[in-house]
Design a protein around this motif. Structure first.
Motif, PDB file in Angstrom:
ATOM      1  N   HIS A  26       0.474  -1.246   0.039  1.00 33.50           N
ATOM      2  CA  HIS A  26       0.121  -0.220   0.123  1.00 33.50           C
ATOM      3  C   HIS A  26       0.962   1.675   0.420  1.00 33.50           C
ATOM      4  O   HIS A  26       0.714   2.181  -0.680  1.00 33.50           O
ATOM      5  CB  HIS A  26      -1.246  -0.456   1.016  1.00 33.50           C
ATOM      6  CG  HIS A  26      -1.695   1.456   1.208  1.00 33.50           C
ATOM      7  ND1 HIS A  26      -2.532   1.348   0.373  1.00 33.50           N
ATOM      8  CD2 HIS A  26      -2.403   2.245   1.870  1.00 33.50           C
ATOM      9  CE1 HIS A  26      -3.549   2.494   0.171  1.00 33.50           C
ATOM     10  NE2 HIS A  26      -3.076   2.832   1.020  1.00 33.50           N
ATOM     11  N   LEU A  27       1.780   1.219   0.853  1.00 34.20           N
ATOM     12  CA  LEU A  27       2.559   2.453   1.060  1.00 34.20           C
ATOM     13  C   LEU A  27       3.707   2.810  -0.429  1.00 34.20           C
ATOM     14  O   LEU A  27       3.733   3.682  -0.953  1.00 34.20           O
ATOM     15  CB  LEU A  27       4.058   2.109   1.779  1.00 34.20           C
ATOM     16  CG  LEU A  27       4.003   2.504   3.257  1.00 34.20           C
ATOM     17  CD1 LEU A  27       4.729   2.219   3.710  1.00 34.20           C
ATOM     18  CD2 LEU A  27       3.008   3.834   3.331  1.00 34.20           C
ATOM     19  N   VAL A  80      20.525  -0.441  -1.418  1.00 33.50           N
ATOM     20  CA  VAL A  80      20.265   0.663  -1.898  1.00 33.50           C
ATOM     21  C   VAL A  80      19.877   1.209  -3.493  1.00 33.50           C
ATOM     22  O   VAL A  80      18.744   2.374  -3.316  1.00 33.50           O
ATOM     23  CB  VAL A  80      21.927   1.599  -2.419  1.00 33.50           C
ATOM     24  CG1 VAL A  80      22.087   2.612  -3.115  1.00 33.50           C
ATOM     25  CG2 VAL A  80      23.132   1.429  -0.671  1.00 33.50           C
ATOM     26  N   ALA A  81      20.152   0.390  -4.225  1.00 31.89           N
ATOM     27  CA  ALA A  81      19.156   0.366  -5.168  1.00 31.89           C
ATOM     28  C   ALA A  81      17.941   0.097  -5.182  1.00 31.89           C
ATOM     29  O   ALA A  81      17.456   0.987  -6.257  1.00 31.89           O
ATOM     30  CB  ALA A  81      20.140  -0.820  -6.470  1.00 31.89           C
ATOM     31  N   PRO A  82      17.708  -0.926  -4.817  1.00 37.17           N
ATOM     32  CA  PRO A  82      16.409  -0.615  -4.974  1.00 37.17           C
ATOM     33  C   PRO A  82      15.420   0.253  -3.666  1.00 37.17           C
ATOM     34  O   PRO A  82      14.375   1.235  -4.015  1.00 37.17           O
ATOM     35  CB  PRO A  82      15.896  -2.204  -4.264  1.00 37.17           C
ATOM     36  CG  PRO A  82      16.608  -3.308  -4.294  1.00 37.17           C
ATOM     37  CD  PRO A  82      17.607  -1.935  -4.434  1.00 37.17           C
ATOM     38  N   ALA A  83      15.664   1.188  -2.697  1.00 35.92           N
ATOM     39  CA  ALA A  83      15.070   2.017  -2.577  1.00 35.92           C
ATOM     40  C   ALA A  83      15.674   3.517  -3.819  1.00 35.92           C
ATOM     41  O   ALA A  83      14.848   4.009  -3.182  1.00 35.92           O
ATOM     42  CB  ALA A  83      16.691   2.636  -1.234  1.00 35.92           C
ATOM     43  N   GLU A  84      16.194   3.427  -3.934  1.00 37.99           N
ATOM     44  CA  GLU A  84      16.321   4.750  -5.314  1.00 37.99           C
ATOM     45  C   GLU A  84      15.296   4.379  -5.842  1.00 37.99           C
ATOM     46  O   GLU A  84      14.574   5.685  -6.128  1.00 37.99           O
ATOM     47  CB  GLU A  84      17.966   4.942  -5.401  1.00 37.99           C
ATOM     48  CG  GLU A  84      18.570   5.299  -4.657  1.00 37.99           C
ATOM     49  CD  GLU A  84      20.673   5.482  -4.652  1.00 37.99           C
ATOM     50  OE1 GLU A  84      20.343   5.792  -6.142  1.00 37.99           O
ATOM     51  OE2 GLU A  84      21.333   5.455  -4.626  1.00 37.99           O
ATOM     52  N   ALA A  85      15.229   2.816  -6.529  1.00 40.94           N
ATOM     53  CA  ALA A  85      14.389   2.609  -7.344  1.00 40.94           C
ATOM     54  C   ALA A  85      12.759   2.837  -7.380  1.00 40.94           C
ATOM     55  O   ALA A  85      11.910   3.627  -7.876  1.00 40.94           O
ATOM     56  CB  ALA A  85      14.788   0.975  -8.001  1.00 40.94           C
ATOM     57  N   SER A  86      12.847   2.950  -5.811  1.00 46.06           N
ATOM     58  CA  SER A  86      11.494   3.035  -5.461  1.00 46.06           C
ATOM     59  C   SER A  86      10.683   4.186  -5.520  1.00 46.06           C
ATOM     60  O   SER A  86       9.689   4.808  -5.456  1.00 46.06           O
ATOM     61  CB  SER A  86      10.858   2.145  -4.188  1.00 46.06           C
ATOM     62  OG  SER A  86      11.886   3.024  -2.733  1.00 46.06           O
ATOM     63  N   SER A  87      11.907   5.371  -4.906  1.00 46.74           N
ATOM     64  CA  SER A  87      11.440   6.531  -4.903  1.00 46.74           C
ATOM     65  C   SER A  87      11.476   7.258  -6.275  1.00 46.74           C
ATOM     66  O   SER A  87      10.287   7.455  -7.058  1.00 46.74           O
ATOM     67  CB  SER A  87      12.846   7.135  -4.305  1.00 46.74           C
ATOM     68  OG  SER A  87      12.965   8.393  -4.328  1.00 46.74           O
ATOM     69  N   VAL A 132      10.405  -6.008 -11.192  1.00 45.98           N
ATOM     70  CA  VAL A 132      10.150  -4.923 -10.989  1.00 45.98           C
ATOM     71  C   VAL A 132       9.841  -3.996  -9.193  1.00 45.98           C
ATOM     72  O   VAL A 132       9.979  -3.760  -8.440  1.00 45.98           O
ATOM     73  CB  VAL A 132       9.863  -3.556 -12.050  1.00 45.98           C
ATOM     74  CG1 VAL A 132       9.167  -2.125 -11.280  1.00 45.98           C
ATOM     75  CG2 VAL A 132      10.731  -3.706 -12.929  1.00 45.98           C
ATOM     76  N   LYS A 133       8.899  -4.726  -8.955  1.00 45.96           N
ATOM     77  CA  LYS A 133       7.954  -5.033  -8.260  1.00 45.96           C
ATOM     78  C   LYS A 133       8.446  -5.459  -6.731  1.00 45.96           C
ATOM     79  O   LYS A 133       8.843  -4.674  -6.213  1.00 45.96           O
ATOM     80  CB  LYS A 133       7.005  -5.778  -8.404  1.00 45.96           C
ATOM     81  CG  LYS A 133       5.513  -5.524  -9.378  1.00 45.96           C
ATOM     82  CD  LYS A 133       4.385  -5.996  -9.592  1.00 45.96           C
ATOM     83  CE  LYS A 133       2.902  -6.075 -10.181  1.00 45.96           C
ATOM     84  NZ  LYS A 133       2.445  -7.047 -10.362  1.00 45.96           N
ATOM     85  N   ARG A 134       9.838  -6.142  -7.061  1.00 47.70           N
ATOM     86  CA  ARG A 134       9.700  -6.906  -5.814  1.00 47.70           C
ATOM     87  C   ARG A 134      10.642  -5.589  -5.488  1.00 47.70           C
ATOM     88  O   ARG A 134      10.882  -5.689  -4.304  1.00 47.70           O
ATOM     89  CB  ARG A 134      10.722  -8.268  -6.445  1.00 47.70           C
ATOM     90  CG  ARG A 134      10.768  -9.800  -5.460  1.00 47.70           C
ATOM     91  CD  ARG A 134      10.966 -10.437  -5.793  1.00 47.70           C
ATOM     92  NE  ARG A 134      11.901 -10.873  -7.198  1.00 47.70           N
ATOM     93  CZ  ARG A 134      11.765 -11.384  -8.132  1.00 47.70           C
ATOM     94  NH1 ARG A 134      10.366 -12.382  -7.721  1.00 47.70           N
ATOM     95  NH2 ARG A 134      12.180 -11.556  -9.007  1.00 47.70           N
ATOM     96  N   ARG A 135      11.713  -5.315  -5.951  1.00 46.93           N
ATOM     97  CA  ARG A 135      12.992  -4.448  -5.530  1.00 46.93           C
ATOM     98  C   ARG A 135      11.595  -3.085  -5.471  1.00 46.93           C
ATOM     99  O   ARG A 135      12.069  -2.392  -4.124  1.00 46.93           O
ATOM    100  CB  ARG A 135      13.507  -3.846  -7.450  1.00 46.93           C
ATOM    101  CG  ARG A 135      14.255  -5.336  -7.817  1.00 46.93           C
ATOM    102  CD  ARG A 135      15.797  -4.488  -7.903  1.00 46.93           C
ATOM    103  NE  ARG A 135      15.691  -5.553  -9.215  1.00 46.93           N
ATOM    104  CZ  ARG A 135      17.603  -5.943  -9.879  1.00 46.93           C
ATOM    105  NH1 ARG A 135      17.942  -4.478  -8.648  1.00 46.93           N
ATOM    106  NH2 ARG A 135      17.826  -7.144 -10.044  1.00 46.93           N
ATOM    107  N   ILE A 136      10.588  -2.806  -6.191  1.00 47.85           N
ATOM    108  CA  ILE A 136       9.939  -1.193  -4.915  1.00 47.85           C
ATOM    109  C   ILE A 136       9.563  -1.643  -3.819  1.00 47.85           C
ATOM    110  O   ILE A 136       9.331  -0.966  -2.710  1.00 47.85           O
ATOM    111  CB  ILE A 136       8.886  -1.416  -6.253  1.00 47.85           C
ATOM    112  CG1 ILE A 136       8.876  -0.376  -7.564  1.00 47.85           C
ATOM    113  CG2 ILE A 136       7.817   0.271  -5.582  1.00 47.85           C
ATOM    114  CD1 ILE A 136       8.144  -0.016  -8.449  1.00 47.85           C
ATOM    115  N   LEU A 137       9.370  -2.986  -3.644  1.00 50.92           N
ATOM    116  CA  LEU A 137       8.366  -3.086  -2.229  1.00 50.92           C
ATOM    117  C   LEU A 137       9.713  -2.974  -0.712  1.00 50.92           C
ATOM    118  O   LEU A 137       9.677  -2.776  -0.284  1.00 50.92           O
ATOM    119  CB  LEU A 137       7.432  -4.716  -2.467  1.00 50.92           C
ATOM    120  CG  LEU A 137       6.712  -4.588  -3.021  1.00 50.92           C
ATOM    121  CD1 LEU A 137       6.048  -6.148  -3.375  1.00 50.92           C
ATOM    122  CD2 LEU A 137       5.459  -3.151  -2.806  1.00 50.92           C
ATOM    123  N   ILE A 138      10.854  -4.138  -1.489  1.00 52.33           N
ATOM    124  CA  ILE A 138      11.647  -4.047  -1.089  1.00 52.33           C
ATOM    125  C   ILE A 138      12.482  -2.686  -0.566  1.00 52.33           C
ATOM    126  O   ILE A 138      12.616  -2.468   0.467  1.00 52.33           O
ATOM    127  CB  ILE A 138      13.000  -5.324  -1.839  1.00 52.33           C
ATOM    128  CG1 ILE A 138      12.958  -6.309  -1.529  1.00 52.33           C
ATOM    129  CG2 ILE A 138      14.634  -4.571  -0.727  1.00 52.33           C
ATOM    130  CD1 ILE A 138      13.293  -7.053  -0.449  1.00 52.33           C
TER     131      ILE A 138
END
Lengths: 95, 494
Positions: free
Chosen positions: A13-14, B316-323, B358-364
């Motif tokens: 959700h976030l 680091v990479a998934p954090a930046e990717a999620s943003s 992509v979803k996996r990395r955004i969620l992480i």
């Protein structure tokens, strides 16, 4: 601490990502696998270490506070999924 | 020699000598794409009309004596670079119909130099992957085959379409981007040369963002010199990218002939972890022998935090990717799925538009940045990243460049390593540390596996010292004399 189904749902959700109930067990396993693997960083002594935010050792530049672009509404709207005149259209937000 | 087998440097000389026209050179590559792209799927979009028009413009410029340094050279562009008026997908359904209204700085520079773009190459979705299996437009097939075995192999990733196109002679060179190894690993898997420059060397403006503190554009080609020529045109300060380095672009091509006499080459002992396959270890030894014979001194160095580089990267990479990927919300561009209200529209758009990896990395990434977990994951990873950079800084006090293998294996089959995401992540074990430290690093094909597949070595340099990297790479290329060619390539009946 492994993620439980409620936490997986909260993260989704976030992230503004719809997930089906059927997907939760698989996501839970995959995310817990990755988080368990990165846990090894806990073994590194980072006492007093400054975090590195970027690869380049550089300060951000200042630039003139001046308009350098504009008058390109058509270009900006060209890929809009839905538009009305010069506006993007989204589902109704205010009742 | 057929036009498609020329190096970029040879093609440039031929065009200037009027041995052949830019139109003929481009037509030969377009013909090769028509013949082989159905098999390789290296291109998502081919632009023959634009390419031929650009080639004719190059012929006019060559005749008038106003030609730029890359006039008439057919290049393939990774479909992560925004190209004005030409669909740019990032290999995602999210951007299936996205036509950028502007041009990336790197492609604008290449166009200004006279280059001809034959099309947009396939990649892992949003550059997240090491196999090209996550593309929404189908997997790319590696032009190489194991000896006596027709199993389709992956080209590596994420710049796998670019690597396959260059290896199969569908273009003289290509652009790639590298966040954790996405230029170097596919270069190794496809038997070509790939260079990730220092962070800040090439502008990121107009490149669809994955992890902004790591993303860097670079060239892929069949020789070290060709990569040097391309990087010379791609690099340079750009006020539109706040992290672009305002320093002069040296003559990379000249650096290729410097030699390595007197250079100190570091060999990091931590990379020789148990489990390194014998043929990779043997290749690494060969690289050391080559450089020693050419007058370099080989020294043992330590990069003590090496084992922590991959887990650091996967925070680091998934954090930046999620943003970065928060922008794909169905409002201003890209795909939209209808929903009862705004939130449901966002959630359904992102659920449909993004693929599983992509979803996996955004969620992480969302999780490690979320309240209560930020310090434990993201802040800690940034501190370890600091230690990894410190390891390199210490090592470069004693050596001028570092030599390692590029990847822990040769190309693997489509479908292998798919059961567990972490197994796929381990492909980048040798390439990720230099990415985290922002260092220039390059892969050069040196030998073949027992199965006949190409294997590359990686050389890493000090920040903004691409010249030494090119010098070392050129020396290894000369001595290794890698001349094997892939089974599937233009001019050979498949």
């Amino acid at each position: 601490m492994p993620l439980d189904p409620a936490t997986v749902r909260r993260i989704a959700h976030l992230a503004r990502m719809h997930i089906e109930d059927d997907d939760i067990p698989r996501l839970q396993t995959e995310l817990n696998g990755i988080l368990g693997w990165v846990e090894q960083l806990g073994a590194v002594n980072v006492e007093g270490v400054k975090p590195l935010t970027g690869a380049a050792d550089m300060a951000l530049r200042m630039r003139d506070d001046a308009v350098t672009d504009g008058d390109i509404a058509e270009k900006i709207l060209a890929n809009a999924p839905e538009r009305a005149g010069d506006y993007f259209v989204v589902p109704k937000v205010v009742e | 020699m057929s036009l498609i087998d020329l190096t970029l440097a040879q093609a440039r000389a031929g065009l200037r000598a009027k041995t052949f026209s830019a139109r003929d050179l481009t037509a030969a590559h377009l013909e090769a794409i028509t013949a082989l792209n159905p098999t390789l799927n290296a291109f998502i979009t081919v632009t023959p009309e634009i390419a031929l028009a650009e080639a004719e413009a190059a012929d006019r410029a060559l005749a008038a004596g106003t030609a730029g340094p890359l006039a008439g050279i057919p290049l393939a562009i990774k479909d992560l670079f925004c190209t004005e008026g030409v669909r740019t997908t990032a290999a995602s359904l999210m951007l299936e119909t996205f036509v950028p209204p502007y041009e990336s700085t790197v492609t604008a520079k290449l166009r200004d130099a006279g280059a001809v773009f034959v099309g947009k190459t396939n990649l892992d979705e949003f550059a997240m992957g090491s196999s090209n299996l996550t593309s929404a437009y189908g997997a790319v097939t590696n032009p190489w085959r194991r000896a006596g075995d027709d199993t389709p192999l992956v080209p590596g990733g994420s710049s796998g379409g670019s690597a396959a196109a260059v290896a199969a002679r569908l273009a003289l060179g290509a652009t790639g981007t590298d966040t954790g190894g996405s230029i170097r690993q596919p270069a190794s898997f496809c038997g070509i040369v790939g260079m990730k420059p220092s962070y800040g060397r090439c502008s990121r403006y107009g490149i669809i963002a994955f992890a902004s503190s790591l993303d860097q554009a670079g060239p892929m080609a069949r020789t070290v010199e060709d990569c040097a020529i391309l990087l010379g045109a791609m690099a340079g300060f750009d006020p539109k990218d706040s992290t672009s380095a305002d320093i002069p672009v040296p003559d990379f091509q000249a650096a290729c002939t410097r030699g390595v006499k007197g250079l100190r080459i570091g060999v990091p002992r931590e990379y020789a972890a148990p489990g390194m396959p014998d043929e990779i270890a043997a290749l690494w030894h060969l690289g050391r022998d080559i450089l020693r014979a050419a007058g370099a001194e080989i020294i043992d160095i330590s990069l003590p935090h090496t084992e922590y580089a991959l887990p650091t990267y996967y925070i680091v990479a998934p954090a930046e990717a999620s943003s970065n990927l928060a922008r794909y919300d169905g409002v201003r561009f890209g795909r939209r799925e209808d929903g009862a209200d705004l939130i449901e529209m966002y959630e359904r758009t992102r659920a449909k538009g993004f693929g599983d990896e992509v979803k996996r990395r955004i969620l992480i990434g969302t999780y490690v940045l979320s309240a209560g977990y930020y310090d434990a994951y993201y802040l800690r990873a940034q501190k370890v990243r600091s230690l990894i950079l410190g390891d390199f800084t210490t090592a470069f006090a004693r050596c001028d460049a570092i030599l390692t293998p590029t990847a822990p294996s040769a190309a693997f089959a489509q479908g292998e390593k798919m059961d567990d995401p972490i197994k796929m992540y381990l492909n980048d074990i040798y390439t990720v540390p230099a990415s985290l430290a922002g260092l220039p690093a390059m892969s050069v094909p040196v030998g073949q596996s027992q199965e006949g597949l190409p294997l590359g070595l990686q050389m890493i340099g000090r920040p903004f010292d691409e010249e030494t990297v090119f010098a070392v790479a050129a020396e290894i290329e000369r001595a290794a004399g890698f001349s094997a060619r892939p089974a599937i390539r233009a001019g050979v009946s498949a």
